[in-house]
Scaffold this active site. Structure first.
Site, PDB file in Angstrom:
ATOM      1  CG  ASP A 114      -3.069  27.083 -13.475  1.00 34.53           C
ATOM      2  OD1 ASP A 114      -3.136  26.355 -12.476  1.00 34.53           O
ATOM      3  OD2 ASP A 114      -3.258  28.307 -13.448  1.00 34.53           O
ATOM      4  N   GLY A 129       0.816  -1.206   0.000  1.00 33.10           N
ATOM      5  CA  GLY A 129       0.000   0.000   0.000  1.00 33.10           C
ATOM      6  C   GLY A 129       0.849   1.255   0.000  1.00 33.10           C
ATOM      7  N   PRO A 130       0.228   2.402  -0.262  1.00 37.16           N
ATOM      8  CG  PRO A 130      -1.222   3.908  -1.260  1.00 37.16           C
ATOM      9  CD  PRO A 130      -1.191   2.571  -0.594  1.00 37.16           C
ATOM     10  CB  THR A 147       4.698   0.005  10.273  1.00 36.73           C
ATOM     11  OG1 THR A 147       5.478   0.059   9.073  1.00 36.73           O
ATOM     12  CG2 THR A 147       5.600  -0.341  11.431  1.00 36.73           C
ATOM     13  N   GLY A 188       2.119   5.560   4.655  1.00 36.06           N
ATOM     14  CA  GLY A 188       1.255   6.181   5.649  1.00 36.06           C
ATOM     15  C   GLY A 188      -0.108   5.554   5.811  1.00 36.06           C
ATOM     16  CB  THR A 189      -2.033   3.071   3.942  1.00 34.78           C
ATOM     17  OG1 THR A 189      -0.952   2.183   3.618  1.00 34.78           O
ATOM     18  CG2 THR A 189      -2.222   4.049   2.798  1.00 34.78           C
ATOM     19  N   GLY A 190      -0.792   2.564   7.134  1.00 33.59           N
ATOM     20  CA  GLY A 190      -0.913   1.769   8.350  1.00 33.59           C
ATOM     21  C   GLY A 190      -0.369   0.367   8.259  1.00 33.59           C
ATOM     22  CG  HIS A 207      -4.377  33.165 -11.862  1.00 34.89           C
ATOM     23  ND1 HIS A 207      -3.660  32.985 -13.017  1.00 34.89           N
ATOM     24  CD2 HIS A 207      -4.450  31.932 -11.289  1.00 34.89           C
ATOM     25  CE1 HIS A 207      -3.324  31.709 -13.139  1.00 34.89           C
ATOM     26  NE2 HIS A 207      -3.792  31.052 -12.087  1.00 34.89           N
ATOM     27  CD  GLU A 208      -5.603  31.547  -7.416  1.00 34.38           C
ATOM     28  OE1 GLU A 208      -6.366  30.561  -7.460  1.00 34.38           O
ATOM     29  OE2 GLU A 208      -4.405  31.490  -7.765  1.00 34.38           O
TER      30      GLU A 208
END
Length: 645
Positions: free
Chosen positions: A492, A194-195, A201, A197-199, A416-417
């Site tokens: 952008d 998994g990516p 460990t 930081g997904t838990g 712009h924003e």
């Protein structure tokens, strides 16, 4: 004890060899440099001496050919006159006053150093279990501290399917007959994928807390050293410890450090990593049985692992630990807020909805940042405003109110924003605008954030074309209002070009080219990243691809320009509100477009914010640092920079 005597004999042999070399070297030096006095007088008479140094009864000198010598002189009254007659350069120094114990110390100093080193190593072997010679021992740590607070499956949230599969293994270890009576066998290996930081460990820690069996913890990098053969030796030692404590669980974190595809390294078949991997493969499923030893490993790069490692019989089960959905994020937040006092008005559902593609580690960091913000502000509990500020800080960075911008640049940023926000509001089927700001954060001078109402795992062509239109809204607004281009649309343009090229080359969304994939990515597995992309199409197809990509982006720009031209009054309204109030949210923007006036809530909020920061504003003559405006729509995930789609 036998090993102790072996080590003792080894060091004794080493010591004797060093003493022998020292004595031989010392004897050779003395033979080369010392001459008898009669030979010295003869050399002086023959004119072979160039210079001498007289120190009491000791004479040191140099021949004409450069060789040095040393001799001991008796009381000879004619020596100096004889040297002067032969033109020898004479130097004189007081005699050395070395005591007998200093001479003894200088003679035996190397031997004393050797004895000291030997005593040090012997003490290390006695106190540390032969640590001085334990390179090949495994660094795995047995997790068995009863006083330490254990992590259980109750502390893991957002990965329910992974928990269920791992609970089966724990249950098998507790009650094997329940499974063996039906002929089932426990998986030899489980790979958590998994990516970051997904838990993964954390799940391993939960297994250690739940299972009533020995749990060995190690890391992939702990097997590899500069010494050849150490990695394979440590793998053998790890599994020997596991067999001795069976049934047990062995956990290897970041296994891709040793499990990468063979043949991809720089050392060929003799590479140390490959030798370690070969030993791991043999231990997991070789001639010898490893019954009772369950290997659990974790990685976020399963694509670089060797196929022999992934086959059934070694890693029988691969468990995907994916990013949590909105319900998983809510459960994760509920787990992490147990020790954080929250205000009654805090809505965790709103935080969970506004954090798409956040991992468990990201959510834990968000709550920690909110607690820090509340503590700095002197609060007794974490309020919704603190959580919102923490989310903005995690996504975009801390506000840079000290950055000095000219009025012209502020106005350009505001339009712009406003262009991004208005195009998003006027385009059906897009994610709702959450917030617009012209306060610099991180590397961005302004941002427009949108979040989906629900988790989205795939996008259709209409949605992607709408995204291109929103991305082009900022550049279109600049051209429409100022008739000038700026560097603010850099991100952008990069994002829109990437989306358009993926639509044509990877996702088969081009009517002219059809559902085909163009361009094969080449990745160096040893380095773990893409190095190049090979062309598997003709020059005519390449021209068509460029044409299709350009058509997608330019048509999106034309649509954005048309929307802004037809709603120029709304564009001016949003831009002026940004210049005055800096950060309106979704509710305030809707009120602004419906009534044409800014809500009293926004006025009060910006007034309080200015009062808090008035004491820290820079002086008017402060030099502004060099900068490049990065405008653009919101990041759709926490790992995207400002302006990326």
């Amino acid at each position: 004890m036998n090993q102790f005597y072996k080590n003792l004999a080894l060091w004794l042999i080493i010591g004797l060899v060093m003493v022998g070399f020292f004595q031989a070297f010392k004897g050779a030096r003395s033979l080369d440099r010392n001459i008898v006095y009669s030979d010295f007088i003869q050399s002086v008479n023959q004119g072979q001496i160039s210079e001498v140094l007289v120190q009491g009864d000791n004479i040191r000198g140099r021949y004409l050919n450069g060789k040095v010598f040393q001799t001991y002189a008796p009381k000879d009254p004619n020596l100096i006159s004889n040297l002067r007659e032969k033109g020898v350069r004479i130097s004189a120094e007081p005699a050395e006053q070395n005591s007998w114990y200093m001479n003894l110390l200088m003679s035996w100093f190397p031997m004393l150093v050797l004895v000291g080193v030997w005593i040090f190593f012997m003490r290390q072997m006695q106190m540390g279990g032969s640590k001085a010679l334990s390179f090949g021992k495994s660094k795995a740590r047995l997790v068995s501290d009863p006083d330490k607070k254990k992590v259980t499956f109750k502390d893991v949230a957002g990965v329910e399917e992974a928990k269920e599969e791992l609970e089966e293994i724990v249950e098998f270890l507790r009650d094997p007959p329940k499974f063996t009576r039906l002929g089932a066998r426990i998986p030899k290996g489980v790979l958590l994928v998994g990516p970051p930081g997904t838990g993964k460990t954390l799940l391993a820690k939960a297994i250690a807390g739940e299972a009533d069996v020995p749990f060995f913890q190690s890391s992939g990098s702990g097997f590899v050293e500069m010494f050849v053969g150490v990695g394979a030796s440590r793998v053998r030692d790890l599994f020997e410890q596991g067999k001795a404590n069976a049934p047990c669980i062995v956990f290897i974190d970041e296994i891709d450090a040793v499990g990468r595809h063979r043949g991809a390294g720089l050392g060929g078949g003799h590479d140390e990593r490959e030798q370690t991997l070969n030993q791991l493969l043999v231990e997991m499923d070789g001639f010898e049985s490893n019954d009772g030893v369950i290997l659990i490993a974790a990685t976020n790069r399963p694509d670089v692992l060797d196929p022999a490692l992934l086959r059934p019989g070694r890693f029988d089960r691969q468990i995907v630990v994916s990013l949590p959905d909105i319900r998983g994020r809510l459960k994760i937040l509920q787990v992490h807020v147990k020790d954080i006092p929250l205000d009654d008005a805090v809505d965790l559902n709103l935080i969970a909805r506004g954090t798409p593609r956040f991992s468990g580690a990201d959510l834990a960091n968000l709550l920690n940042e909110s607690a820090l913000i509340a503590a700095v502000r002197g609060k007794n509990s974490v309020e919704m405003a603190d959580l919102t500020e923490a989310k903005d800080k995690v996504l975009m960075g801390k506000e840079r109110r000290s950055l000095v911008l000219s009025e012209k640049e502020k106005e350009n940023t505001a339009y712009h924003e406003a262009g991004h926000a208005l195009v998003s509001l006027l385009t059906p089927g897009t994610d709702p605008v959450e917030k617009v700001t012209i306060i610099p954060r991180g590397f961005s001078l302004g941002s427009t954030w949108s979040f989906p109402e629900e988790d989205r795992y795939s996008e259709n062509r209409t949605y992607l074309r709408n995204q291109l239109t929103i991305l082009m809204g900022g550049r279109a607004a600049e051209i429409l209002v100022f008739d000038e281009m700026t560097t603010g649309a850099k991100q952008d343009i990069q994002s829109s070009t990437e989306i358009a090229r993926n639509m044509v080359c990877e996702w088969g969304m081009s009517d002219e080219l059809g559902p085909l994939s163009y361009g094969k990515k080449q990745e160096q597995i040893f380095l773990g990243r893409e190095l190049s992309q090979s062309r598997d199409y003709s020059d005519s197809i390449a021209m068509t691809i460029d044409k299709e990509v350009r058509e997608l982006v330019t048509s999106a720009y034309d649509r954005a320009m048309k929307l802004l031209e037809d709603n120029r009054d709304k564009l001016d309204l949003i831009a002026k509100a940004l210049l005055e109030y800096e950060t309106p949210d979704r509710e305030e923007i809707n009120i602004l477009l419906e009534t044409g006036e800014v809500s009293s809530k926004l006025k009060k909020k910006i007034e309080n914010s200015r009062n808090e920061t008035s004491s820290s504003k820079p002086s008017p003559d402060q030099d502004a640092p060099p900068r490049t405006r990065e405008g653009g729509p919101r990041p759709s995930s926490p790992d995207l920079a400002p302006g990326q789609a």
